[in-house]
Design a protein around this motif. Structure first.
Motif, PDB file in Angstrom:
ATOM      1  N   GLY A  99       0.789  -1.336   0.137  1.00 25.81           N
ATOM      2  CA  GLY A  99      -0.032   0.024  -0.026  1.00 25.81           C
ATOM      3  C   GLY A  99       0.879   1.241  -0.089  1.00 25.81           C
ATOM      4  N   LEU A 100       1.950   1.046  -0.074  1.00 23.39           N
ATOM      5  CA  LEU A 100       2.954   2.358   0.030  1.00 23.39           C
ATOM      6  C   LEU A 100       3.425   3.048  -1.360  1.00 23.39           C
ATOM      7  N   HIS A 101       3.822   4.131  -1.489  1.00 27.77           N
ATOM      8  CA  HIS A 101       4.047   4.409  -2.865  1.00 27.77           C
ATOM      9  C   HIS A 101       5.473   3.951  -3.084  1.00 27.77           C
ATOM     10  N   PRO A 102       5.906   3.740  -4.426  1.00 32.41           N
ATOM     11  CA  PRO A 102       7.003   3.100  -4.629  1.00 32.41           C
ATOM     12  C   PRO A 102       8.138   3.893  -4.208  1.00 32.41           C
ATOM     13  N   ARG A 103       8.251   5.011  -4.061  1.00 34.09           N
ATOM     14  CA  ARG A 103       9.411   5.889  -3.377  1.00 34.09           C
ATOM     15  C   ARG A 103       9.869   5.612  -1.977  1.00 34.09           C
ATOM     16  N   PHE A 104       8.950   4.967  -1.153  1.00 36.65           N
ATOM     17  CA  PHE A 104       8.819   4.711   0.216  1.00 36.65           C
ATOM     18  C   PHE A 104       8.986   3.047   0.419  1.00 36.65           C
ATOM     19  N   SER A 105       8.848   2.243  -0.699  1.00 42.01           N
ATOM     20  CA  SER A 105       8.825   0.914  -0.471  1.00 42.01           C
ATOM     21  C   SER A 105       9.990   0.322  -0.564  1.00 42.01           C
ATOM     22  N   SER A 106      10.988   0.800  -1.472  1.00 37.32           N
ATOM     23  CA  SER A 106      12.298   0.397  -1.661  1.00 37.32           C
ATOM     24  C   SER A 106      12.975   0.744  -0.409  1.00 37.32           C
ATOM     25  N   ASP A 107      12.820   1.854   0.313  1.00 36.96           N
ATOM     26  CA  ASP A 107      13.426   1.976   1.744  1.00 36.96           C
ATOM     27  C   ASP A 107      12.918   1.021   2.817  1.00 36.96           C
ATOM     28  N   LEU A 108      11.670   0.682   2.907  1.00 35.46           N
ATOM     29  CA  LEU A 108      11.222  -0.255   3.851  1.00 35.46           C
ATOM     30  C   LEU A 108      11.901  -1.600   3.636  1.00 35.46           C
ATOM     31  N   TYR A 109      12.028  -2.336   2.232  1.00 37.98           N
ATOM     32  CA  TYR A 109      12.385  -3.526   2.080  1.00 37.98           C
ATOM     33  C   TYR A 109      14.229  -3.374   2.264  1.00 37.98           C
ATOM     34  N   ALA A 110      14.651  -2.264   1.757  1.00 39.23           N
ATOM     35  CA  ALA A 110      16.183  -2.109   2.207  1.00 39.23           C
ATOM     36  C   ALA A 110      16.607  -2.224   3.764  1.00 39.23           C
ATOM     37  N   GLY A 111      15.609  -1.654   4.457  1.00 38.09           N
ATOM     38  CA  GLY A 111      15.821  -1.715   5.974  1.00 38.09           C
ATOM     39  C   GLY A 111      15.836  -3.316   6.643  1.00 38.09           C
ATOM     40  N   LEU A 112      14.743  -3.933   5.957  1.00 34.02           N
ATOM     41  CA  LEU A 112      14.913  -5.358   6.175  1.00 34.02           C
ATOM     42  C   LEU A 112      15.911  -6.245   5.585  1.00 34.02           C
ATOM     43  N   SER A 113      16.421  -5.866   4.656  1.00 31.74           N
ATOM     44  CA  SER A 113      17.676  -6.605   4.046  1.00 31.74           C
ATOM     45  C   SER A 113      19.022  -6.221   4.533  1.00 31.74           C
ATOM     46  N   MET A 114      18.963  -5.208   5.401  1.00 34.01           N
ATOM     47  CA  MET A 114      20.421  -4.853   6.079  1.00 34.01           C
ATOM     48  C   MET A 114      20.411  -5.262   7.497  1.00 34.01           C
ATOM     49  N   ILE A 115      19.538  -6.202   7.945  1.00 35.08           N
ATOM     50  CA  ILE A 115      19.594  -6.834   9.287  1.00 35.08           C
ATOM     51  C   ILE A 115      20.513  -7.924   9.084  1.00 35.08           C
ATOM     52  N   GLN A 116      21.709  -7.929  10.144  1.00 26.78           N
ATOM     53  CA  GLN A 116      22.802  -8.997   9.874  1.00 26.78           C
ATOM     54  C   GLN A 116      22.309 -10.095  10.505  1.00 26.78           C
ATOM     55  N   GLU A 117      21.856 -10.081  11.836  1.00 23.56           N
ATOM     56  CA  GLU A 117      21.576 -11.084  12.616  1.00 23.56           C
ATOM     57  C   GLU A 117      20.475 -12.237  11.923  1.00 23.56           C
ATOM     58  N   LYS A 118      20.609 -13.486  12.150  1.00 25.65           N
ATOM     59  CA  LYS A 118      19.274 -14.071  11.648  1.00 25.65           C
ATOM     60  C   LYS A 118      18.285 -14.655  12.692  1.00 25.65           C
ATOM     61  N   CYS A 119      18.679 -14.368  14.040  1.00 28.87           N
ATOM     62  CA  CYS A 119      18.192 -14.767  15.183  1.00 28.87           C
ATOM     63  C   CYS A 119      18.026 -13.650  16.042  1.00 28.87           C
ATOM     64  N   PHE A 120      17.203 -13.183  16.682  1.00 23.28           N
ATOM     65  CA  PHE A 120      17.335 -11.893  17.830  1.00 23.28           C
ATOM     66  C   PHE A 120      16.014 -11.764  18.286  1.00 23.28           C
ATOM     67  N   ARG A 121      16.043 -10.977  19.305  1.00 25.93           N
ATOM     68  CA  ARG A 121      14.724 -10.908  20.274  1.00 25.93           C
ATOM     69  C   ARG A 121      13.926  -9.919  19.713  1.00 25.93           C
ATOM     70  N   ALA A 122      12.733 -10.173  19.891  1.00 20.08           N
ATOM     71  CA  ALA A 122      11.634  -9.286  19.252  1.00 20.08           C
ATOM     72  C   ALA A 122      11.131  -8.552  20.463  1.00 20.08           C
ATOM     73  N   SER A 123      10.497  -7.322  20.307  1.00 20.45           N
ATOM     74  CA  SER A 123       9.921  -6.527  21.195  1.00 20.45           C
ATOM     75  C   SER A 123       8.490  -6.999  21.438  1.00 20.45           C
ATOM     76  N   PRO A 124       7.587  -6.748  22.445  1.00 20.86           N
ATOM     77  CA  PRO A 124       6.371  -6.990  22.565  1.00 20.86           C
ATOM     78  C   PRO A 124       5.552  -6.491  21.550  1.00 20.86           C
ATOM     79  N   ALA A 125       5.689  -5.542  20.872  1.00 19.12           N
ATOM     80  CA  ALA A 125       4.977  -4.799  19.745  1.00 19.12           C
ATOM     81  C   ALA A 125       4.773  -5.777  18.639  1.00 19.12           C
ATOM     82  N   VAL A 126       5.939  -6.746  18.369  1.00 17.45           N
ATOM     83  CA  VAL A 126       5.921  -7.514  17.206  1.00 17.45           C
ATOM     84  C   VAL A 126       4.967  -8.647  17.338  1.00 17.45           C
TER      85      VAL A 126
END
Length: 351
Positions: free
Chosen positions: A117-144
């Motif tokens: 539902g995001l405009h293309p100019r924002f969607s690449s930033d959202l996906y890039a942030g996920l792609s930059m995560i280094q750890e495979k396993c990590f602790r989630a916050s209660p919000a997740v």
């Protein structure tokens, strides 16, 4: 449809449940798979496979071992586990443990097309942030957890424009929150715990003591036992015993030896000790699996077909034959709604 994560009063009526949804039918082709399960006992290991998109797993409760890129990761309730596109992963030699879990697949944004539902100019930033995560396993916050549960609850809401907007907001918020959690540095003790799990896997055919494990982590035996139990829910000796049983089962199913050979190979004190431990953790006698194929299916469930060798490839479009499908015990009735038998889904083939 049974809402086993949301309606707490009804959770006890369905001890085993595994459910899949293709969110394409809800207006989100970027999420070809959104699923949830609850197991009341351990079942067959998840065999090595890949996906053509990101897979995000959130363990609600219980514990689970996953293996990816030659490493084992031990998850406890509240942990996230992420695999990248085309990355082989499985539960290693461990079963799919008792517990409950949410997971989803996320495809990459398409050029000049909206994403969640995001405009293309924002969607690449959202996906890039996920792609930059280094750890495979990590602790989630209660919000997740809250976001996963709220997203799940929307699946039963009336099909209205407001539902699509709500689901889009929840998906975007979920990806942002997961990215935020992944950016936090992992605690040193958490990294060391993953190292000791790897150490145990490498020593599966040997005898190792708690002092040896504690020495590997460079802490005292008492602190190691307390820390290990806190993180895994079991003593280190029991975890190592479960690991040896899993390796022994694989050995028996390969047809390379008999029960006595397995007991000797994995350093059990006797064949009887081996049989007792095997029955305790698998519910069956070791003689009943001797000479069976590794990919023999459990009689209680209908798992997605796994390759007997190599890597099973499960592409997103293979799941779109139906809007949702279910896996459950044979003596349970199918929930209301259209569904397909997952055992009839065709994979794209082995890599």
């Amino acid at each position: 449809m049974m809402r086993f994560f949301i309606n707490k009063e009804r959770m006890g009526t369905r001890k085993y449940y595994k459910e899949f949804h293709d969110l394409t039918g809800y207006g989100f082709p970027e999420v070809p798979l959104f699923g949830a399960y609850r197991f009341d006992k351990a079942i067959e290991p998840l065999h090595i496979h890949t996906h053509s998109d990101f897979e995000i797993c959130y363990l609600v409760e219980g514990r689970q071992n996953y293996r990816a890129l030659g490493r084992d990761y031990l998850l406890k309730g509240g942990d996230l586990f992420i695999t990248r596109p085309d990355e082989p992963h499985s539960t290693g030699k461990q079963p799919q443990e008792k517990g409950s879990l949410f997971w989803l697949h996320l495809m990459a944004p398409r050029k000049n097309r909206p994403f969640l539902g995001l405009h293309p100019r924002f969607s690449s930033d959202l996906y890039a942030g996920l792609s930059m995560i280094q750890e495979k396993c990590f602790r989630a916050s209660p919000a997740v957890r809250e976001l996963f549960e709220r997203l799940y609850s929307q699946l039963e809401m009336p099909d209205t424009p407001s539902r699509k907007v709500t689901m889009g907001n929840l998906l975007v918020s979920l990806i942002i929150e997961i990215t935020r959690c992944g950016e936090k540095p992992q605690r040193l003790e958490d990294r060391n715990l993953n190292k000791i799990i790897q150490f145990m896997n490498e020593k599966g055919e040997s005898k190792i003591s708690v002092p040896e494990m504690a020495s590997f982590m460079e802490i005292s035996s008492s602190r190691f036992k307390a820390r290990f139990r806190q993180e895994t829910g079991m003593p280190p000796a029991e975890y190592f015993l479960r690991l040896k049983v899993a390796k022994a089962r694989e050995y028996l199913e390969s047809g390379k030896g008999n029960v006595g050979d397995a007991a000797l190979r994995y350093k059990f004190s006797s064949s009887q000790h081996f049989a007792t431990a095997f029955k305790r953790f698998t519910g069956i006698q070791p003689s009943s699996v001797q000479n069976q194929k590794t990919n023999k299916q459990s009689p209680d469930v209908h798992p997605i077909p796994a390759a007997s060798s190599g890597v099973l490839r499960t592409d997103s479009h293979a799941l779109r034959a139906g809007r949702r499908f279910f896996i459950m015990k044979e003596n349970q009735s199918r929930p209301k709604g259209r569904g397909i038998d997952p055992t009839k889904i065709k994979s794209k083939g082995r890599l």
